[in-house]
Enzyme design. Sequence first.
Site, PDB file in Angstrom:
ATOM      1  N   PHE A 141       0.917  -0.989  -0.018  1.00 14.57           N
ATOM      2  CA  PHE A 141       0.030  -0.171  -0.039  1.00 14.57           C
ATOM      3  C   PHE A 141       0.868   1.351   0.009  1.00 14.57           C
ATOM      4  CE2 PHE A 141      -2.254   3.649   1.738  1.00 14.57           C
ATOM      5  CZ  PHE A 141      -3.548   3.624   1.058  1.00 14.57           C
ATOM      6  N   ASP A 226       9.600   2.995   1.663  1.00 13.05           N
ATOM      7  CA  ASP A 226       8.414   3.727   1.966  1.00 13.05           C
ATOM      8  C   ASP A 226       8.328   3.581   3.627  1.00 13.05           C
ATOM      9  OD1 ASP A 226       5.935   4.711   2.615  1.00 13.05           O
ATOM     10  OD2 ASP A 226       4.908   3.856   0.751  1.00 13.05           O
ATOM     11  N   LYS A 255       2.961  11.463   6.885  1.00 12.07           N
ATOM     12  CA  LYS A 255       2.276  11.225   8.079  1.00 12.07           C
ATOM     13  C   LYS A 255       2.737  11.915   9.329  1.00 12.07           C
ATOM     14  CE  LYS A 255      -0.380   7.082   6.443  1.00 12.07           C
ATOM     15  NZ  LYS A 255      -1.460   7.958   6.047  1.00 12.07           N
TER      16      LYS A 255
END
Length: 401
Positions: A141, A226, A255
């Site tokens: 994801f 990531d 984030k």
Amino acid sequence: MSTTETAIASAEAHSAHNYHPLPVVVATADGAWMTDIEGRRYLDMLAGYSALNFGHGNRRLIDAAKAQLERVTLTSRAFHHDRFADFCTQLAELCGMETVLPMNTGAEAVETAVKTARKWGYRVKGVPDGMAKIIVAANNFHGRTTTIISFSTDPEAREDFGPYTPGFEIVPYGDLTALREAMTENTVAVLMEPIQGEAGVLVPPPGYLPGVRALTRERNVLFIADEIQSGLGRTGKTFACEHEGVVPDMYVLGKALGGGVVPVSAVVSSKDVLGVYRPGEHGSTFGGNPLACAVALEVIAMLRTGEFQQRATELGEHLHQELGLLVGGGAVEEVRGRGLWAGVDIAPSRGTGREISEKLMERGVLVKDTHGSTIRIAPPLVISKEDLDWGLEQLRAVLRG
């Protein structure tokens, strides 16, 4: 209808149904706790998918944002501003790298990493134009843009959004042999999460990340990590790659970099890699804006103390010890994770992940399900041990039925 039901009905009537949120309407939040519009309190055990590592309304971050709001919030990159150089310098130092390319959201940062890898492949590695390939892992994801969902294996994220962007090859996560066999002279990068979050907090087998690092060096391929969810303290280290002693060629961050205040993301790498860009080839109006830089600088300062990494380590050990006791009793099939981050596979006899999340909500704890049977636990790193234990007791009570 109750106030909550009225608010939810209004939201569903006037917004696209691209999410399926739990039926709670948050009005205020502080630390690890949120309060809904009817005054009910909930322990936040999700932390905005790690965007809220430092908790809701963290005073240092709010003060940094307020101070910057009084000065200047946006210049665009048409001009320099006085927070930009410090942000880039300090984030590069935190990562042990040289150069920063700031963006806003995690998906933007992944898109930037993809573009960077391709450009590096053509300009530096000498891959023929239009032939660059990037290897990714199954069950990944990385976001929901059209390019990113083109290499997703999740039907919900992918179906009905074609035609899909070419140039990606998918291999099983954790399989070094498959990765080696997938590499060709046109491979420019391997893009992977060091821990797969949305897939259920999947930790790769020991030695896998070092193996990826060795293979990419051997074949002159960029290793892109990531760390949008796994980075910035969540796993007990600043970066999840550190648990395996691995330093990638590029970090993709987001984030928690914005402290739960503003969206901030970045690609961090070497001058040799990010130096392929020339003015006008890539950018973002809001990327690296003064407000974002001010908040992110405070995030970096907080991480430099090591306090949050230590809390994630200590509380994470406690979390996994307690969750591990639930395995084998018929309610929980498996627990995975690292630091203050866990994926809990619920036995089908106890209900779906969604059903368990709803029952926990009724008891004042907020988590979220993924892939049907799994719930994710990722509280803010500022949570107290007492609150964490209370949340775990609610989980035990729900599983007891």
